[in-house]
Design an enzyme around this catalytic site. Structure first.
Site, PDB file in Angstrom:
ATOM      1  N   TYR A 192       3.989 -14.455 -15.147  1.00 21.46           N
ATOM      2  CA  TYR A 192       3.121 -13.483 -14.480  1.00 21.46           C
ATOM      3  C   TYR A 192       1.663 -13.918 -14.573  1.00 21.46           C
ATOM      4  CZ  TYR A 192       0.750  -9.048 -13.504  1.00 21.46           C
ATOM      5  OH  TYR A 192      -0.069  -8.074 -12.984  1.00 21.46           O
ATOM      6  N   GLY A 234       0.785  -1.232   0.000  1.00 20.76           N
ATOM      7  CA  GLY A 234       0.000   0.000   0.000  1.00 20.76           C
ATOM      8  C   GLY A 234       0.811   1.274   0.000  1.00 20.76           C
TER       9      GLY A 234
END
Length: 254
Positions: free
Chosen positions: A150, A14
């Protein structure tokens, strides 16, 4: 604005980009928030940006010891939480023949293993009736060249979320996934790319996205908070924030 007053949330990853946008909206709404990051520069920047409005903790999602320590720290600082948002992720754009064991492990250790064990460690701290939101990617079901590892890691994350959603039904904890497309963030999702490579990435994104632009971090954050607090009859779902990229949209011919 106090729509999140008395709510407590943890945002993993975050300290910048989409995770920071989620944290900012939560703080603006009156929530008590703990955010994590690995890079010291991002941590310092987050502390400067948020001042004392959030707990900013250095923690590496790929390190099991850090995950264990984080669980204790969340319990001490927040106690029970209403939202766990797991946003941390890495991407190396490599064709199959260039993938190494090290690059493969790095991607899966963060995107899949770290996300799974972070959720496992923090589960006892999530209130019954709370929510988990994972940040995946539209790559979790696409076949774009150079994104095999990914895409695989994000597909695994999506599978984890669906099983968690089933297992947590007795506790009324909803588990959902937000899958962004091309989003304007400091790294454009590829931390190791050069400025020139990122500029080319932006052009490609604008060209292939039906809405002909990148999304903003705040647009993703609003989708996350919708899943976290407003979508009270939704669990095990995947919400795309991609400008129509994954929806097979075709404009009306001129």
């Amino acid at each position: 604005m106090t729509r999140h007053t008395n709510k407590k949330a943890v945002v993993i990853g975050g300290t910048h980009g989409m995770g920071m946008a989620v944290a900012e909206l939560l703080v603006e709404g009156g929530a008590e928030v703990l955010i994590t990051g690995r890079d010291q520069r991002n941590i310092e920047a987050a502390r400067e940006k948020l001042f004392s409005r959030a707990h900013v903790v250095q923690s590496d999602i790929s390190a099991m010891g850090d995950i264990a320590t984080l669980g204790a720290e969340v319990g001490q600082k927040l106690g029970q939480i209403d939202l766990l948002h797991i946003n941390a992720g890495v991407a190396d754009l490599e064709p199959v023949e260039h993938v190494t064991e090290a690059s493969y492990d790095r991607t899966f250790n963060v995107n899949a293993k770290g996300a799974f064990f972070t959720a496992q460690r923090l589960l006892p701290l999530i209130r019954d009736g709370g929510a988990i939101v994972f940040t995946s990617s539209i790559a979790d079901e696409s076949g774009t060249g150079g994104m095999s590892v990914y895409s695989g890691s994000k597909a695994a994350l999506r599978a984890f979320a669906k099983v968690l959603a089933a297992e947590l039904l007795p506790r009324r904890i909803r588990v959902n996934v937000v899958s962004p497309g091309f989003i304007d963030t400091p790294t454009m999702g590829v931390a190791g790319a050069s400025a020139q490579e990122r500029a080319a990435f932006v052009k490609i994104g604008d060209a292939v996205t039906p809405m002909k632009r990148h999304g903003t971090a705040e647009e993703v954050a609003r989708a996350v908070l919708f899943l976290a607090f407003d979508a009270t009859f939704t669990t095990g779902a995947r919400l795309t924030v991609d400008g129509g990229l994954g929806q097979d949209l075709s404009p009306i011919p001129a």
